[in-house]
Design an enzyme around this catalytic site. Structure first.
Site, PDB file in Angstrom:
ATOM      1  NE  ARG A 240     -60.025 -90.489 -31.228  1.00 48.37           N
ATOM      2  CZ  ARG A 240     -60.226 -91.416 -32.172  1.00 48.37           C
ATOM      3  NH1 ARG A 240     -60.167 -92.706 -31.898  1.00 48.37           N
ATOM      4  NH2 ARG A 240     -60.455 -91.043 -33.421  1.00 48.37           N
ATOM      5  CD  GLU A 269     -53.564 -92.943 -28.799  1.00 44.16           C
ATOM      6  OE1 GLU A 269     -53.510 -92.815 -30.034  1.00 44.16           O
ATOM      7  OE2 GLU A 269     -54.550 -93.384 -28.216  1.00 44.16           O
ATOM      8  CG  HIS A 288     -55.208 -95.442 -31.842  1.00 44.43           C
ATOM      9  ND1 HIS A 288     -55.468 -94.192 -31.361  1.00 44.43           N
ATOM     10  CD2 HIS A 288     -56.291 -95.754 -32.627  1.00 44.43           C
ATOM     11  CE1 HIS A 288     -56.628 -93.761 -31.827  1.00 44.43           C
ATOM     12  NE2 HIS A 288     -57.151 -94.697 -32.597  1.00 44.43           N
TER      13      HIS A 288
HETATM   14  N1  LIG Z   1     -59.421 -97.731 -31.617  1.00 44.51           N
HETATM   15  C1  LIG Z   1     -59.557 -97.371 -32.870  1.00 44.51           C
HETATM   16  O1  LIG Z   1     -58.664 -97.519 -33.688  1.00 44.51           O
HETATM   17  C2  LIG Z   1     -60.852 -96.776 -33.322  1.00 44.51           C
HETATM   18  C3  LIG Z   1     -61.307 -97.067 -34.616  1.00 44.51           C
HETATM   19  C4  LIG Z   1     -62.521 -96.522 -35.006  1.00 44.51           C
HETATM   20  C5  LIG Z   1     -63.252 -95.725 -34.133  1.00 44.51           C
HETATM   21  N2  LIG Z   1     -62.761 -95.461 -32.893  1.00 44.51           N
HETATM   22  C6  LIG Z   1     -63.540 -94.647 -31.956  1.00 44.51           C
HETATM   23  O2  LIG Z   1     -64.839 -95.201 -31.856  1.00 44.51           O
HETATM   24  C7  LIG Z   1     -65.798 -94.159 -31.926  1.00 44.51           C
HETATM   25  C8  LIG Z   1     -67.117 -94.702 -32.412  1.00 44.51           C
HETATM   26  O3  LIG Z   1     -67.069 -95.015 -33.778  1.00 44.51           O
HETATM   27  P1  LIG Z   1     -68.423 -95.418 -34.568  1.00 44.51           P
HETATM   28  O4  LIG Z   1     -68.076 -95.561 -35.987  1.00 44.51           O
HETATM   29  O5  LIG Z   1     -69.111 -96.549 -33.886  1.00 44.51           O
HETATM   30  O6  LIG Z   1     -69.253 -94.069 -34.369  1.00 44.51           O
HETATM   31  P2  LIG Z   1     -70.824 -93.894 -34.278  1.00 44.51           P
HETATM   32  O7  LIG Z   1     -71.061 -92.444 -34.389  1.00 44.51           O
HETATM   33  O8  LIG Z   1     -71.506 -94.806 -35.224  1.00 44.51           O
HETATM   34  O9  LIG Z   1     -71.186 -94.391 -32.798  1.00 44.51           O
HETATM   35  C9  LIG Z   1     -70.950 -93.672 -31.633  1.00 44.51           C
HETATM   36  C10 LIG Z   1     -72.115 -93.945 -30.683  1.00 44.51           C
HETATM   37  O10 LIG Z   1     -71.792 -93.343 -29.417  1.00 44.51           O
HETATM   38  C11 LIG Z   1     -72.979 -92.739 -28.936  1.00 44.51           C
HETATM   39  N3  LIG Z   1     -72.677 -91.700 -27.956  1.00 44.51           N
HETATM   40  C12 LIG Z   1     -72.222 -90.440 -28.180  1.00 44.51           C
HETATM   41  N4  LIG Z   1     -72.081 -89.773 -27.017  1.00 44.51           N
HETATM   42  C13 LIG Z   1     -72.457 -90.635 -26.046  1.00 44.51           C
HETATM   43  C14 LIG Z   1     -72.538 -90.535 -24.633  1.00 44.51           C
HETATM   44  N5  LIG Z   1     -72.243 -89.395 -24.004  1.00 44.51           N
HETATM   45  N6  LIG Z   1     -72.953 -91.611 -23.941  1.00 44.51           N
HETATM   46  C15 LIG Z   1     -73.296 -92.749 -24.580  1.00 44.51           C
HETATM   47  N7  LIG Z   1     -73.254 -92.898 -25.916  1.00 44.51           N
HETATM   48  C16 LIG Z   1     -72.822 -91.858 -26.640  1.00 44.51           C
HETATM   49  C17 LIG Z   1     -73.684 -92.207 -30.181  1.00 44.51           C
HETATM   50  O11 LIG Z   1     -75.070 -91.959 -29.932  1.00 44.51           O
HETATM   51  C18 LIG Z   1     -73.433 -93.330 -31.164  1.00 44.51           C
HETATM   52  O12 LIG Z   1     -74.462 -94.301 -31.120  1.00 44.51           O
HETATM   53  C19 LIG Z   1     -65.134 -93.106 -32.816  1.00 44.51           C
HETATM   54  O13 LIG Z   1     -65.654 -91.813 -32.586  1.00 44.51           O
HETATM   55  C20 LIG Z   1     -63.682 -93.202 -32.429  1.00 44.51           C
HETATM   56  O14 LIG Z   1     -63.403 -92.326 -31.357  1.00 44.51           O
HETATM   57  C21 LIG Z   1     -61.577 -95.962 -32.481  1.00 44.51           C
HETATM   58  O1  LIG Z   2     -61.360 -92.895 -35.157  1.00 44.55           O
HETATM   59  C1  LIG Z   2     -60.783 -93.743 -35.846  1.00 44.55           C
HETATM   60  O2  LIG Z   2     -61.167 -94.069 -36.980  1.00 44.55           O
HETATM   61  C2  LIG Z   2     -59.570 -94.455 -35.319  1.00 44.55           C
HETATM   62  O3  LIG Z   2     -59.154 -94.025 -34.124  1.00 44.55           O
HETATM   63  C3  LIG Z   2     -58.505 -94.708 -36.325  1.00 44.55           C
HETATM   64  O4  LIG Z   2     -59.041 -95.569 -37.277  1.00 44.55           O
END
Ligand SMILES: NC(=O)c1ccc[n+]([C@@H]2O[C@H](COP(=O)([O-])OP(=O)(O)OC[C@H]3O[C@@H](n4cnc5c(N)ncnc54)[C@H](O)[C@@H]3O)[C@@H](O)[C@H]2O)c1
Ligand SMILES: O=C(O)[C@H](O)CO
Length: 327
Positions: A240, A269, A288
């Site tokens: 994010r 955004e 994004h």
């Molecule tokens: N760019 C995009 O389009 C897009 C798409 C999908 C997800 N995302 C972002 O990616 C993030 C992660 O997705 P995911 O499916 O892997 O989630 P997830 O919950 O499987 O993984 C997140 C990881 O971050 C760790 N974490 C949380 N707080 C932390 C901290 N302070 N320091 C270090 N590690 C920490 C958690 O322990 C976990 O292992 C989402 O929350 C979202 O914000 C972005």
């Molecule tokens: O958190 C997410 O899933 C993304 O930002 C959009 O897919």
């Protein structure tokens, strides 16, 4: 006969993907795929709704919950749910659902593409050909940094972090990670090793941020962090926008404290095209699109509908964020 529940969908979605919803509820939908629903319309619709199908641009907060006396479920078209006040929802017994796992590989592909793009200067190279600035083959023309055998530091070793690690291992990279908690099983299953955040920052050639946005991660990448990075290292953010202090990233790029950045997410955004971050040739900026493949977005939409339908039928949805809720 009892009234059918009402679900409002805050973006235009393909009719065939939301037919699961239509089997359990009356469905209202915002008319545009691109323009966010205006706040006053969202509040009006929430007032009638048993369920909301939302996207990241919608702020689902205390004000909205106060206006929504019948609301039972909010399903967000994302794994991240930082646009939703989950505590306020939980207080009212409203289920909050997301779309984990379905988008993991698609987002990991995009995050790793950013590693390749910044390291090998791919966006600059494409631009150069298209603008007629490719004059001849020359020894260091568009020479970038290698990716293979370099050290990648993954911050946030969750589902997407692990999927990025697998891709990096395929490129014979040295994979280190930092996570809120150490993940011994992951270390055994994949050839990755844990570092403190400070050590990861110093050692990495590519840092990839994949944490959720929380109070702990907001502003995690600030000037102190960029100063500690190698000045040959690249910063990639697919998490994010607000995990980074953008002014500090601009300064780090301006001062040559880091070699470049690959960004899929921003504070604002869409980002203003005149934003200082977009003026650097060594910044690759994407709108994004981490999970934006046709297949994955389709699966995410269907998953949101299934989550809403489950709650409306009195069942526990598959992807319930606030697990303490009774459905
Ligand atoms: N760019 C995009 O389009 C897009 C798409 C999908 C997800 N995302 C972002 O990616 C993030 C992660 O997705 P995911 O499916 O892997 O989630 P997830 O919950 O499987 O993984 C997140 C990881 O971050 C760790 N974490 C949380 N707080 C932390 C901290 N302070 N320091 C270090 N590690 C920490 C958690 O322990 C976990 O292992 C989402 O929350 C979202 O914000 C972005
Ligand atoms: O958190 C997410 O899933 C993304 O930002 C959009 O897919």
């Amino acid at each position: 006969m009892s009234k059918r529940p009402y679900v409002y969908v805050t973006r235009k979605m393909p009719a065939k993907m939301i037919n699961i919803l239509e089997s359990v509820a009356e469905v209202g939908m915002w008319e545009s795929e691109e323009t966010p629903v205006p706040r006053e319309i969202l509040l009006e619709e929430a007032n009638k709704a048993d369920g909301l199908f939302t996207v990241l641009a919608d702020q689902i907060d205390e004000e909205l919950f106060q206006a929504a006396p019948n609301l039972k479920v909010v399903a967000n078209l994302a794994v991240g749910f930082d646009n939703i006040d989950v505590q306020a929802a939980t207080k009212r017994g409203i289920a909050v659902c997301n779309t984990p796992d379905i988008l993991t590989d698609t987002t990991a592909d995009l995050a790793f593409s950013l590693v390749l793009m910044v390291g090998r200067r791919l966006a600059e190279a494409v631009e150069c050909v298209k603008t007629g600035n490719w004059t001849s083959w020359s020894p260091f023309f568009m020479a970038g940094a290698d990716v293979h055998h370099k050290t990648i530091g993954i911050v946030g070793m969750g589902s997407i972090g692990e999927a990025v690690a697998k891709r990096a291992l395929g490129f014979q990279m040295n994979v280190i990670y930092h996570n809120r908690n150490r993940k011994i099983e992951t270390e055994k299953a994949l050839d990755v090793s844990y570092r403190s955040f400070e050590d990861l920052v110093v050692e990495s050639d590519y840092i990839v941020c994949l944490t959720p946005l929380t109070d702990a991660t907001k502003g995690m990448f600030s000037k102190e962090v960029f100063r500690k990075m190698k000045n040959t290292a690249y910063f990639i953010n697919a998490s994010r926008g607000t995990v980074v202090v953008e002014e500090d990233l601009v300064e780090a790029l301006r001062e040559g404290e880091i070699a470049g950045a690959g960004l899929d997410v921003f504070h604002q955004e869409p980002i203003d095209p005149n934003h200082p971050l977009l003026q650097f040739p060594n910044v690759v900026a994407l709108p994004h699109i981490g999970s934006a493949s046709v297949e994955t977005r389709g699966a995410m939409i269907v998953h949101c509908c299934e989550n809403i339908a489950a709650v409306l039928k009195g069942e526990t949805p598959v992807s319930l964020v606030n697990k303490e809720i009774k459905c």
